[in-house]
Every structure is written in C-alpha cells, then in structure tokens.
Design a protein around this motif. Structure first.
Motif, PDB file in Angstrom:
ATOM      1  N   GLY A  87     -14.112   5.806  -1.483  1.00 17.25           N
ATOM      2  CA  GLY A  87     -14.951   6.900  -1.955  1.00 17.25           C
ATOM      3  C   GLY A  87     -14.658   8.215  -1.264  1.00 17.25           C
ATOM      4  O   GLY A  87     -14.780   9.286  -1.869  1.00 17.25           O
ATOM      5  N   ALA A  88     -14.274   8.149   0.013  1.00 13.39           N
ATOM      6  CA  ALA A  88     -13.968   9.370   0.752  1.00 13.39           C
ATOM      7  C   ALA A  88     -12.548   9.860   0.515  1.00 13.39           C
ATOM      8  O   ALA A  88     -12.162  10.910   1.043  1.00 13.39           O
ATOM      9  N   GLY A  89     -11.763   9.119  -0.247  1.00  8.84           N
ATOM     10  CA  GLY A  89     -10.405   9.529  -0.535  1.00  8.84           C
ATOM     11  C   GLY A  89      -9.421   9.288   0.589  1.00  8.84           C
ATOM     12  O   GLY A  89      -8.337   9.876   0.604  1.00  8.84           O
ATOM     13  N   LEU A  90      -9.773   8.422   1.547  1.00  5.00           N
ATOM     14  CA  LEU A  90      -8.893   8.174   2.688  1.00  5.00           C
ATOM     15  C   LEU A  90      -7.708   7.297   2.330  1.00  5.00           C
ATOM     16  O   LEU A  90      -6.749   7.212   3.111  1.00  5.00           O
ATOM     17  N   LEU A  91      -7.782   6.617   1.192  1.00  3.11           N
ATOM     18  CA  LEU A  91      -6.693   5.748   0.770  1.00  3.11           C
ATOM     19  C   LEU A  91      -5.921   6.315  -0.414  1.00  3.11           C
ATOM     20  O   LEU A  91      -5.224   5.593  -1.123  1.00  3.11           O
ATOM     21  N   GLY A  92      -6.058   7.606  -0.637  1.00  2.00           N
ATOM     22  CA  GLY A  92      -5.313   8.261  -1.705  1.00  2.00           C
ATOM     23  C   GLY A  92      -6.117   8.354  -2.988  1.00  2.00           C
ATOM     24  O   GLY A  92      -7.249   7.872  -3.110  1.00  2.00           O
ATOM     25  N   ARG A  93      -5.501   8.979  -3.966  1.00  2.00           N
ATOM     26  CA  ARG A  93      -6.146   9.157  -5.266  1.00  2.00           C
ATOM     27  C   ARG A  93      -6.120   7.864  -6.072  1.00  2.00           C
ATOM     28  O   ARG A  93      -5.410   6.919  -5.737  1.00  2.00           O
ATOM     29  N   GLU A  94      -6.884   7.870  -7.120  1.00  2.00           N
ATOM     30  CA  GLU A  94      -6.901   6.705  -8.005  1.00  2.00           C
ATOM     31  C   GLU A  94      -5.530   6.557  -8.657  1.00  2.00           C
ATOM     32  O   GLU A  94      -4.984   7.496  -9.224  1.00  2.00           O
ATOM     33  N   GLY A  95      -4.977   5.351  -8.553  1.00  3.38           N
ATOM     34  CA  GLY A  95      -3.662   5.084  -9.090  1.00  3.38           C
ATOM     35  C   GLY A  95      -2.538   5.230  -8.087  1.00  3.38           C
ATOM     36  O   GLY A  95      -1.386   4.875  -8.401  1.00  3.38           O
ATOM     37  N   SER A  96      -2.839   5.716  -6.888  1.00  6.05           N
ATOM     38  CA  SER A  96      -1.791   5.845  -5.877  1.00  6.05           C
ATOM     39  C   SER A  96      -1.419   4.463  -5.350  1.00  6.05           C
ATOM     40  O   SER A  96      -2.240   3.535  -5.366  1.00  6.05           O
ATOM     41  N   PRO A  97      -0.195   4.277  -4.879  1.00 10.47           N
ATOM     42  CA  PRO A  97       0.229   2.946  -4.408  1.00 10.47           C
ATOM     43  C   PRO A  97      -0.631   2.409  -3.273  1.00 10.47           C
ATOM     44  O   PRO A  97      -0.949   1.219  -3.237  1.00 10.47           O
ATOM     45  N   ARG A  98      -1.014   3.274  -2.337  1.00  8.75           N
ATOM     46  CA  ARG A  98      -1.805   2.807  -1.204  1.00  8.75           C
ATOM     47  C   ARG A  98      -3.181   2.332  -1.649  1.00  8.75           C
ATOM     48  O   ARG A  98      -3.671   1.300  -1.206  1.00  8.75           O
ATOM     49  N   ARG A  99      -3.813   3.096  -2.539  1.00  8.83           N
ATOM     50  CA  ARG A  99      -5.134   2.685  -3.006  1.00  8.83           C
ATOM     51  C   ARG A  99      -5.040   1.435  -3.878  1.00  8.83           C
ATOM     52  O   ARG A  99      -5.896   0.552  -3.791  1.00  8.83           O
ATOM     53  N   ALA A 100      -4.012   1.365  -4.701  1.00 10.95           N
ATOM     54  CA  ALA A 100      -3.835   0.172  -5.535  1.00 10.95           C
ATOM     55  C   ALA A 100      -3.618  -1.064  -4.689  1.00 10.95           C
ATOM     56  O   ALA A 100      -4.115  -2.155  -5.006  1.00 10.95           O
ATOM     57  N   LYS A 101      -2.903  -0.916  -3.597  1.00  9.97           N
ATOM     58  CA  LYS A 101      -2.671  -2.053  -2.706  1.00  9.97           C
ATOM     59  C   LYS A 101      -3.965  -2.491  -2.024  1.00  9.97           C
ATOM     60  O   LYS A 101      -4.186  -3.684  -1.785  1.00  9.97           O
ATOM     61  N   ALA A 102      -4.852  -1.524  -1.735  1.00 10.15           N
ATOM     62  CA  ALA A 102      -6.092  -1.845  -1.025  1.00 10.15           C
ATOM     63  C   ALA A 102      -7.118  -2.514  -1.917  1.00 10.15           C
ATOM     64  O   ALA A 102      -7.830  -3.434  -1.479  1.00 10.15           O
ATOM     65  N   ASP A 103      -7.248  -2.064  -3.168  1.00  7.13           N
ATOM     66  CA  ASP A 103      -8.325  -2.599  -4.009  1.00  7.13           C
ATOM     67  C   ASP A 103      -7.857  -3.654  -5.001  1.00  7.13           C
ATOM     68  O   ASP A 103      -8.617  -4.058  -5.887  1.00  7.13           O
ATOM     69  N   SER A 104      -6.606  -4.105  -4.889  1.00  9.27           N
ATOM     70  CA  SER A 104      -6.104  -5.104  -5.829  1.00  9.27           C
ATOM     71  C   SER A 104      -6.054  -6.516  -5.256  1.00  9.27           C
ATOM     72  O   SER A 104      -5.668  -7.447  -5.963  1.00  9.27           O
ATOM     73  N   LYS A 105      -6.432  -6.673  -4.001  1.00  9.41           N
ATOM     74  CA  LYS A 105      -6.388  -8.003  -3.385  1.00  9.41           C
ATOM     75  C   LYS A 105      -7.510  -8.130  -2.375  1.00  9.41           C
ATOM     76  O   LYS A 105      -8.030  -7.117  -1.869  1.00  9.41           O
ATOM     77  N   PRO A 106      -7.913  -9.354  -2.054  1.00  8.73           N
ATOM     78  CA  PRO A 106      -9.018  -9.545  -1.103  1.00  8.73           C
ATOM     79  C   PRO A 106      -8.630  -9.146   0.303  1.00  8.73           C
ATOM     80  O   PRO A 106      -7.446  -9.151   0.673  1.00  8.73           O
ATOM     81  N   ILE A 107      -9.630  -8.811   1.090  1.00 11.93           N
ATOM     82  CA  ILE A 107      -9.415  -8.467   2.491  1.00 11.93           C
ATOM     83  C   ILE A 107      -9.066  -9.730   3.265  1.00 11.93           C
ATOM     84  O   ILE A 107      -9.688 -10.777   3.091  1.00 11.93           O
ATOM     85  N   ARG A 108      -8.060  -9.619   4.125  1.00 13.04           N
ATOM     86  CA  ARG A 108      -7.656 -10.744   4.948  1.00 13.04           C
ATOM     87  C   ARG A 108      -8.190 -10.577   6.367  1.00 13.04           C
ATOM     88  O   ARG A 108      -8.312  -9.457   6.874  1.00 13.04           O
ATOM     89  N   PHE A 109      -8.494 -11.690   7.012  1.00  8.89           N
ATOM     90  CA  PHE A 109      -8.987 -11.690   8.386  1.00  8.89           C
ATOM     91  C   PHE A 109      -7.969 -12.389   9.281  1.00  8.89           C
ATOM     92  O   PHE A 109      -7.545 -13.514   8.981  1.00  8.89           O
ATOM     93  N   ARG A 110      -7.575 -11.728  10.338  1.00 11.07           N
ATOM     94  CA  ARG A 110      -6.626 -12.317  11.269  1.00 11.07           C
ATOM     95  C   ARG A 110      -7.230 -13.546  11.942  1.00 11.07           C
ATOM     96  O   ARG A 110      -8.440 -13.631  12.155  1.00 11.07           O
ATOM     97  N   ALA A 111      -6.364 -14.459  12.325  1.00 11.25           N
ATOM     98  CA  ALA A 111      -6.845 -15.689  12.959  1.00 11.25           C
ATOM     99  C   ALA A 111      -7.461 -15.433  14.322  1.00 11.25           C
ATOM    100  O   ALA A 111      -8.296 -16.221  14.788  1.00 11.25           O
ATOM    101  N   ASP A 112      -7.090 -14.314  14.978  1.00 11.63           N
ATOM    102  CA  ASP A 112      -7.624 -14.017  16.306  1.00 11.63           C
ATOM    103  C   ASP A 112      -8.581 -12.834  16.300  1.00 11.63           C
ATOM    104  O   ASP A 112      -8.826 -12.222  17.350  1.00 11.63           O
TER     105      ASP A 112
END
Length: 407
Positions: A87-112
C-alpha cells in the motif's frame, strides 16, 4: 517508552537440543499455515480467520495452545506487514516484477527465525537468573541466562509483554520487551547543542567535539575488500561467511553510533540543553557524489545515529528538534553570508565577506544550533495580539502554525 533487552541463554546440550527442535517445529508450522492461508485468503488473512483455520492442525502437530496461537498471529502479522508495504508503494508499482514476486506466492518462514513467547510460555526468575520456557519436548526449567548488569537491572524492573527466542551463530538469546518510564521533558532548555552529521566525521557538535568516522570508514574499506574476495569465490562456505561478516559490520556500526549518541545526550542532559539535528530526509536524492564515494554514502549510518539520539534523548527528558539542513556548511554564522566559496575544501570554512574561518563541520553545527534557537522560540511563541482592524475595530489573536505565522 518501549525498549528491548537482550540476554544470552546458557543452556545445557540437552536444553539447547530442545530449543532447536522447538524453533524448527514452530517455523515449519508457520510455513504450513502461511501456504494454507495464502491459498484460502490470499494476502487478506486476519488473525481470527487463521486461528480458526489452523488451530486444530497445529495442536495435532504437538504445539501447545499458546504456541499455536502465536504461530497464527505471526503469520497474520507477516501478511499485514506485506499489505502495508504494498500500500505504501515500497515494493514498486502494480505490475512491477518486485511487487509481482511479493504478492504472487505465500510468505516463507526460515527454519531458524525467532519465535515469540508470552508470560504463559516463559517465566523469569531474576534472583536466580534462570528462565522456565516451553518447548516441544516439555517445559525446560532452570535455563540460565546472563547479560550486562545495567540491562539486567532494566529487565528486572520494567519487563512487560512478550519475549522472542532466537539463535544466532549457535548461541541462544531471549529478547524481552521492557516499558521504561520517560523522564520529564525539559521544556525550557538553556541552549542547544547543534550536531552536524557526516561521513568523514560522523558527528561534530557546536561545542567543538568531533566524533571522527575515520576508524569506521577504514574498517568498512577493509570489510569491502574481504567481501569482494569472498564474492569472487562464490562457494557456499563463502556465502555463509559473507552473511556473518555483514552482521558483524552492522553490529560494529551500531556500537559506534550508540557510543556517540550516548555521549551527546549525556552532555545535553548535564548542561540542561537540547539537541538539534539536521533534517536529512531524502539527502541521497538531493546530493551528487563521485562514483567511488557512492557506496560509502549508501551505507552511511546517519539515520540510525539520529534514531539512537532521538530515543536516548526521549528517555532522558532532553528536547530534540530537527532543522533545515540546507546551506548549513556554506553559511557564515557571524555575518550570514552564504555562498559555495565560503567552503573552499571539504574540511575548511572561510567566509569571503567577514573572514570567519574554522572547520567546516564545526561551522555547520553552529548554524544548526542557531536555527534551533529560532525554531524553538517560534514554536513556543505566546499568542500575540494584533492591532484592531480599521474596519471592524476587533482584536484577534495570531497563533503560529507548523508552516508559518497563523495571520
């Protein structure tokens, strides 16, 4: 005010094994809940929905009731943070590769990744310096911990809220939240300490105190050479060493900034003065530097130094103000003449009109102090009555606003 206190756990090998199994289990569970939540709700999962969806499965996997609640909350908070960044635009505009990568898959949690505990899952015995903590292998009692005496004193008197368990470099830590009361704010400072922040000199005060950054810059250049050598290798062990060195460099820079901030705040508290800083918002977009200095400017920790000074000043009751940073190193504090010619070199200042000369960073700090005096007087200006209006004959009051006089 909220602060965190970190203590080091001293578990036995059996206790360390149980802690490692717990962190791995809860992060695997969080990863599982994140995938299910993304498939079910996308990025819109809320705490209540995730708890209703995943609580039974988490309990069946062997997690305690409170641990299951915290896993769901961690997942919900992670998605709330992601929504805020989008919402704050920190991951780029709508359709940008960075934003598409962030909202197209679930969040992963590191094992540690760190896991959150509340007072039901961890209890503290400050007199014995031990904790009792929940694990997947049962509750561990008598886990010893240690820390700096001042931090242990703060922990004993002001601990409130949750604690995070984390493993870093094979060592176990608990990071506890403390609610420390703020000192009464000094609303009538006798004067101000102007602080000029820079790269060569990390901080220079209007009193003439110079906190040089040459040691930190030399350390960073050496780390840059080592980093380049490791990056050239490209092996897995080299990448692991790169991460360790990055964390070490960040800790070193934080230590230097803490030391400078503590000195400045203590000086202001002792003399009854306030602290004035330059408002450096967007400085990287406003300045042009040589190519070989760009990496140094990008890694310049000026924002963290300002943050450290701000929270230490708040805790000590010292007023702090930010002033306009433009031309502070080019303006003469005696005659007011401002020109680039006043600063023939990076380190020197010499006014072309009145002849005032001195170190450029010291002159900038004096200008910051002068602007703080004016800004503080303007902010605290009482309501001023103006003369009656010729047409109405009434008297109105004029109250200054944030951007200028109110009338």
């Amino acid at each position: 005010m909220k602060i965190v206190v970190q203590v080091k756990l001293l578990p036995t090998p059996e206790q360390a094994s149980a802690l490692a199994a717990t962190v791995a289990a809860v992060n695997a569970a969080a990863d599982r809940v994140s995938r299910v939540a993304f498939a079910e709700f996308g990025l819109k999962g809320r705490v209540f929905e995730l708890r209703r969806l995943a609580y039974g499965e988490l309990r069946a996997r062997g997690l305690g009731a409170q641990a299951a609640q915290h896993v769901s909350k961690r997942v919900a908070d992670a998605y709330a943070t992601l929504r805020g960044q989008i919402g704050a635009g920190l991951l780029g505009r709508e359709g940008s590769p960075r934003r598409a990568k962030a909202d197209s898959k679930p969040i992963r949690f590191r094992a540690d990744a760190a896991h959150t505990y509340d007072d039901r899952c961890v209890s503290w015995r400050m007199d014995a310096r031990t904790v009792s903590i929940w694990t997947v292998h049962g509750r561990l009692k008598g886990v010893a911990f240690t820390g700096e005496p001042s931090r242990l004193k703060t922990l004993a008197g002001h601990r409130r809220g949750e604690s995070d368990l984390l493993c870093r470099g094979g060592k176990w830590f608990l990071v506890a939240t403390c609610d420390v009361p703020e000192a009464p704010l000094n609303t009538d400072p006798v004067d101000w300490i102007g602080v000029d922040r820079g790269i060569v000199n990390l901080a220079t005060t209007s009193d003439g105190t110079n906190h040089q950054g040459r040691g930190l810059e030399k350390y960073r250049r050496r780390m840059a050479r080592v980093r380049a050598e490791l990056q050239a290798k490209g092996t897995k062990s080299a990448k692991r060493k790169l991460k360790r060195r990055a964390r070490r460099e960040a800790r070193h820079a934080a230590h230097v900034n803490h030391r400078i901030a503590k000195t400045v705040v203590a000086d202001a508290e002792r003399t009854g003065r306030g602290i004035a800083l330059e408002d450096l918002s967007g400085i990287r977009d406003r300045t042009r530097v040589l190519r070989h200095r760009r990496a140094t400017l990008s890694s310049w920790p000026f924002h963290r130094l300002g943050t450290f000074i701000a929270y230490k000043a708040l805790r000590a009751g010292v007023p702090m103000i930010e002033v306009d940073a433009r031309y502070t190193s080019q303006g003469c504090p005696r005659c007011g003449h401002t020109t680039r010619r006043n600063r023939p070199t990076r380190d020197d200042f010499c006014c072309v009109v009145c002849g005032l000369a001195g170190p450029a960073d010291h002159i900038a700090a004096v200008n910051v102090r002068r602007r703080a005096r004016t800004a503080w007087a303007f902010v605290n200006m009482p309501h001023a009555a103006v003369s009656p209006s010729p047409r109405s004959g009434t008297v109105t009051s004029c109250k200054p606003g944030p951007s200028g006089p109110g009338c």
